[in-house]
Each structure stands twice: as structure tokens, then as C-alpha cells.
Design an enzyme around this catalytic site. Structure first.
Site, PDB file in Angstrom:
ATOM      1  N   THR A   1      -6.317   1.576  10.834  1.00  0.00           N
ATOM      2  CA  THR A   1      -6.508   1.827   9.392  1.00  0.00           C
ATOM      3  C   THR A   1      -6.813   0.578   8.572  1.00  0.00           C
ATOM      4  O   THR A   1      -7.310   0.682   7.457  1.00  0.00           O
ATOM      5  CB  THR A   1      -5.252   2.505   8.792  1.00  0.00           C
ATOM      6  OG1 THR A   1      -4.110   1.695   9.115  1.00  0.00           O
ATOM      7  CG2 THR A   1      -5.049   3.899   9.327  1.00  0.00           C
TER       8      THR A   1
ATOM      9  N   HIS B   1      -1.517  -4.328  18.795  1.00  0.00           N
ATOM     10  CA  HIS B   1      -0.879  -3.942  17.536  1.00  0.00           C
ATOM     11  C   HIS B   1      -0.176  -2.601  17.727  1.00  0.00           C
ATOM     12  O   HIS B   1      -0.730  -1.696  18.343  1.00  0.00           O
ATOM     13  CB  HIS B   1      -1.945  -3.841  16.442  1.00  0.00           C
ATOM     14  CG  HIS B   1      -1.358  -3.746  15.068  1.00  0.00           C
ATOM     15  ND1 HIS B   1      -0.846  -2.569  14.574  1.00  0.00           N
ATOM     16  CD2 HIS B   1      -1.191  -4.673  14.101  1.00  0.00           C
ATOM     17  CE1 HIS B   1      -0.411  -2.788  13.335  1.00  0.00           C
ATOM     18  NE2 HIS B   1      -0.601  -4.054  13.031  1.00  0.00           N
TER      19      HIS B   1
ATOM     20  N   CYS C   1      -8.330   2.815   5.909  1.00  0.00           N
ATOM     21  CA  CYS C   1      -7.653   3.215   4.678  1.00  0.00           C
ATOM     22  C   CYS C   1      -8.422   2.671   3.487  1.00  0.00           C
ATOM     23  O   CYS C   1      -8.832   1.508   3.470  1.00  0.00           O
ATOM     24  CB  CYS C   1      -6.252   2.655   4.718  1.00  0.00           C
ATOM     25  SG  CYS C   1      -5.360   2.985   3.228  1.00  0.00           S
TER      26      CYS C   1
ATOM     27  N   HIS D   1       5.327  -5.130   8.550  1.00  0.00           N
ATOM     28  CA  HIS D   1       5.123  -6.489   9.046  1.00  0.00           C
ATOM     29  C   HIS D   1       5.322  -7.540   7.954  1.00  0.00           C
ATOM     30  O   HIS D   1       4.406  -8.271   7.615  1.00  0.00           O
ATOM     31  CB  HIS D   1       3.723  -6.605   9.680  1.00  0.00           C
ATOM     32  CG  HIS D   1       3.698  -6.109  11.097  1.00  0.00           C
ATOM     33  ND1 HIS D   1       2.564  -5.638  11.710  1.00  0.00           N
ATOM     34  CD2 HIS D   1       4.697  -6.008  12.033  1.00  0.00           C
ATOM     35  CE1 HIS D   1       2.847  -5.278  12.950  1.00  0.00           C
ATOM     36  NE2 HIS D   1       4.126  -5.480  13.167  1.00  0.00           N
TER      37      HIS D   1
ATOM     38  N   CYS E   1       0.859  -1.182   0.000  1.00  0.00           N
ATOM     39  CA  CYS E   1       0.000   0.000   0.000  1.00  0.00           C
ATOM     40  C   CYS E   1       0.896   1.232   0.000  1.00  0.00           C
ATOM     41  O   CYS E   1       2.114   1.144   0.147  1.00  0.00           O
ATOM     42  CB  CYS E   1      -0.920  -0.006   1.215  1.00  0.00           C
ATOM     43  SG  CYS E   1      -0.042   0.214   2.764  1.00  0.00           S
TER      44      CYS E   1
ATOM     45  N   GLU F   1       0.262  -0.103  15.825  1.00  0.00           N
ATOM     46  CA  GLU F   1      -0.514   1.065  15.364  1.00  0.00           C
ATOM     47  C   GLU F   1      -1.504   1.493  16.444  1.00  0.00           C
ATOM     48  O   GLU F   1      -1.642   2.687  16.740  1.00  0.00           O
ATOM     49  CB  GLU F   1      -1.270   0.734  14.066  1.00  0.00           C
ATOM     50  CG  GLU F   1      -2.103   1.923  13.578  1.00  0.00           C
ATOM     51  CD  GLU F   1      -2.978   1.602  12.369  1.00  0.00           C
ATOM     52  OE1 GLU F   1      -2.628   0.699  11.585  1.00  0.00           O
ATOM     53  OE2 GLU F   1      -4.021   2.261  12.212  1.00  0.00           O
TER      54      GLU F   1
END
Lengths: 281, 281
Positions: free
Chosen positions: B161, B123, B189, B41, B12, B125
Site C-alpha cells: 500500500t 516487510h 493507498c 513502525h 494515516c 505487510e
């Protein structure tokens, strides 16, 4: 025959408040007082108010020299400005929950959000709400009304106070993938919520359901529609005499619920009439 | 055997950007550069980066004298402060969409909203997002995690996201009746969205589905789970060699999709291996 009455049916806070304000005003002055459109959506109550000197007018100018009461559903910003300019003695009986919803529409609009109102385009409450948005405002009554192309990236949602939570949830679900920011004011009145839930549960348990309230009352119509979905033998009436004995034939249990603008004495009479018809059948 | 490749699979925007930033930094200095935790990751990519002098460390202090690259998932506010205090040469490769989500969490918190993050508690994020809320912050990964008693009246929602729109919709549906004001930032996203949709549609059409990406990649795991729901014969792999010829037996069509951190060359090799196995079967 057993009659079950929904405890959350009948006059809500805003309606009670508006009626009290109207009677108090009428008592305190020695002349007629006016309401701009019907004070609440119940023809019987409006008629009684008239007998006590609370009369309905359609134009602000007609109120000259008399106190003017603003209906429970509120009026448009334009009308409110005219009322102020006309310097009439104005008593604002707009339901405080509706007032709050108007403030939210204004705030969203001021903050640059596209405003989406969940409600009935032609209902006075919704017309009032719409008027507080400066630019982009969309009114929809179901998810199917959403025109994806017309949805801005930042959307604020306000609901007519008598809408259903389920409808609001469906709308929001459809909006989420279309927007980057969503602001939702849950302006659905809690009384509405509780009344709808209790009535639907009642409809599940009884053989026949009677919904009492003005034919021009949006919340009563919605209540009748919700109960009808559960129970085909659901009937919307305004006054006790409308009950057709045929409806009750074979019914062992009858549920009664009423819209937010239905006075207690009409509900009592409805219950009494069902009981009388039941014992005579 | 026919192989169908999801066009929205693989690197992405945020991942591509982070990798480019890492390689560019490594090329411009004559020493090792460090990343705090894995840059993305995908173990294979991380290994290649290491061969080019982009090495992983766990503690900020260890980067002394070397450029420090902030991973695509971002770091916590505390860590960021430490990085600034340590005066290291910091290259921030946090995905701009994650950065935006961090800003929204901060804004909601500053404005007095209870913050609800839809994501996986552990996670990186999500850990980063959480750190930007000053007080009340709740992390949930499904509607069942919502503890009604802990929900404030004014709630702001931000999503990891790589979450699914469907999950966000379910959460919001459950929140609406509990709150008076709800603010939703749709921080999912769009690439994630498109990739998930395309992959699920592909899974519907093929006999076997291969999902390629790091086992530590949340979005790849989610992708595999979504496809598996549609097609039992869905397999999550990291590298082409993991494909078991047994999986392809009897399959006339095979779908291939990949997570956001899977490099194009691995995807190509996967497709090639399936084709080879297919022609040999």
C-alpha cells in the site's frame, strides 16, 4: 543497390484464412458468394476475389440465396444478429484473434467493468469490438484522448489487434493512477508485433523504405508511420508502379515491408521493380 | 528561516485506527494487552504504547489470557489461523486497505492467476500479502527484478500500500508485452500517493528537507529516498534531537514531511526545533 525484405511482412494468419475460406466457398458453389464489406483491406486482392465470384455487398439483405462471408475484421453484434435472423448461409471468416477480443469486451462488460478500447473509432474491427459492450465503452487512439472524468473505477482494456505495444503501454500508464482495478487483455496480435519490430529495425538500417499495402489498411498505415518516424525516406504504396525512381536516387540499400493484407505476389513485384530501377539508375 | 510543513505528512487512517484500537483496548481491560510485532513502525509511539500497557510479543502463544492486537500491517494467513485456533481475544487492527489487498491476492490466486506483488519481500505487510496466494507468487521491488521466464500468461498485480505509482507504472509497462491477460489492483493507498507527491513538490521548492519517521518504516524510507532524489540536502530523522544545526546552515527555507506512522507531536517538535535553530544561526 541492395533490397532487404522484412520476413514478417505480408499476409497474416487471419487474412490467409479469410481468403482461403472465400475461395473454397466460391469453388464449392455454382453461384456468386458475398462478403459484407471488403473481405480484407487490400483493393487488389478484393478485385481478384471478385473475378472468382466473391463479391462485396453493403447490406445483409442483398445476400439472399447466396453464401455470405463475414470479413476478417468481424462485424457488429447487431449485424451478426441480423445475419442469423436472415437465415442466410453464413461463413464466418472473422479472424480468431479478433473474435477473442470481441469475447473479452463482452466478458468485461458483463462483469461490470467500464470498457476502454484502444483503436480507431471508425475501423470495422473496432466498431465490431464496441458493439459487444453493453454500456460504458470508450474508444481512444492515444493517451491524449483519455478524459479523466469519464474513467470508471474498474476499467477493462482491449486493443485493436493491429495496435502497437508502445501505445498500449502508454495508455495503461496513464490509467493506473485513475483506477482502483484495471484489467488488460493484450489482444495485440503477435504477428503485428513482430512485423512492426522487424520493419522499424529495417528502417534503421536502410537508405529508403517501401511499405506495401492497401491505403485503407490500418495496420499498413501504422507500419508506414512507424517507419517514417525512423526514416524520412519511407513511402507507402499499394502497387509496384507507384514507386517513383526519384525515391531511390542515391540509395544503396532499400527496405521493403508489407501490411497484413498484402499478397505475396505484389511484394515480389515490388522487390523486382526496385531491383530493376536500381540497376538502371 | 521559513519552515514549510507538508499537510499530508504524518499519521494515516490505518495507523490512527490501530493506535486508537490499542489504547481503547488497554483502557477497557485491567491487564496488559499484546501486539504481535510492533503495532506500527514508529519506535517512539511503540514505547508510549508500552507505558500504557500495550506490549509487544513475538509469539502468539505468549498472549495467553490477554487481548491480542493484530498490527496495522497485518499478519500471514498461517498466523491468523493460529490466532483463531488459540482462541485468544483478538482485536484485528490490520489497516482496511491492507486487508483489501490481502483479499485481492486471495481472489487472483483462486482464479488461477500468477500473483505478482510489488513490494519489499521482508516487510510484514508483504509477507502477509504473499501468504494469501496459494501457489505462484512473485515479489519484486523494481522492474529490474522481473524474470521474464517466470511470468505466467495470466498475471495479477497487487502493490504494497505504500509503494509509488511510478514504480507500479514501470512494472506494468514491462509486464504488458509478456502476458496475454493482466489484472492490476491499484492498492497503493491514496494517502501515500498524496503524501509522496506533496513531499516531492516541497523538496523542489526548499533549500533543506527533513523527513520524520521510524527507521524501520518502509514508507518513511521511501519518502526520504524520493525527496533525496530531488534535493541532496534531505535528511531522515526519527526525533527532533537528531537534527544537526550544520544541515540548516545557509538554508532560507526548510521543508518538513513525515511518514504514515509519525505522531503529530513529534512533527510539531521538529518544526519548533528547526525554527529555534534557524533564529539562532
Amino acid at each position: 543497390m541492395k533490397v532487404f525484405l522484412a520476413t514478417a511482412g505480408g499476409f497474416c494468419f487471419g487474412v490467409k484464412r479469410a481468403i482461403n475460406m472465400a475461395y473454397e466457398t466460391a469453388e464449392s458453389v455454382s453461384k456468386d458468394v458475398y462478403t459484407l464489406g471488403p473481405l480484407i483491406h487490400n483493393p487488389q486482392v478484393v478485385k481478384e476475389l471478385e473475378a472468382s465470384g466473391v463479391k462485396m455487398i453493403d447490406r445483409i439483405e442483398a445476400s439472399k440465396g447466396h453464401p455470405l462471408i463475414i470479413r476478417s475484421h468481424g462485424i457488429t453484434l447487431d449485424e451478426m444478429t441480423k445475419v442469423k435472423d436472415a437465415k442466410v448461409n453464413c461463413i464466418d471468416a472473422t479472424c480468431p484473434f479478433v473474435k477473442k477480443a470481441q469475447d473479452y469486451v463482452k466478458k468485461l462488460s458483463d462483469d461490470g467493468y467500464g470498457v476502454l478500447i484502444l483503436g480507431e473509432k471508425n475501423h470495422p474491427e473496432v466498431k465490431g469490438l464496441m458493439s459487444y459492450a453493453r454500456g460504458d465503452v470508450i474508444v481512444i487512439s492515444s493517451p491524449g484522448d483519455i478524459d479523466e472524468a469519464g474513467i470508471k473505477k474498474r476499467i477493462g482494456v482491449v486493443a485493436q489487434t493491429t495496435q502497437t505495444i508502445e501505445n498500449l503501454q502508454k495508455i495503461i500508464k496513464k490509467l493506473i493512477p485513475l483506477v482502483s482495478e484495471l484489467r488488460v487483455y493484450n489482444t495485440i496480435c503477435n504477428t503485428t508485433n513482430v512485423r512492426q519490430k522487424e520493419s522499424v529495425e529495417l528502417a534503421r538500417r536502410v537508405d529508403c523504405m517501401i511499405v506495401v499495402g492497401g491505403y485503407n489498411s490500418a495496420n499498413t498505415n501504422r507500419l508506414a508511420k512507424m517507419c517514417k518516424k525512423i526514416l524520412k525516406k519511407t513511402y507507402h504504396i499499394e502497387i509496384p508502379d507507384e514507386i517513383d525512381p526519384e525515391w531511390l536516387k542515391g540509395a544503396e540499400t532499400v527496405g521493403v515491408t508489407a501490411g497484413a493484407s498484402t499478397p505475396p505476389y505484389i511484394i515480389e513485384k515490388v522487390v523486382k521493380r526496385i531491383e530493376n530501377l536500381g540497376s538502371g539508375l
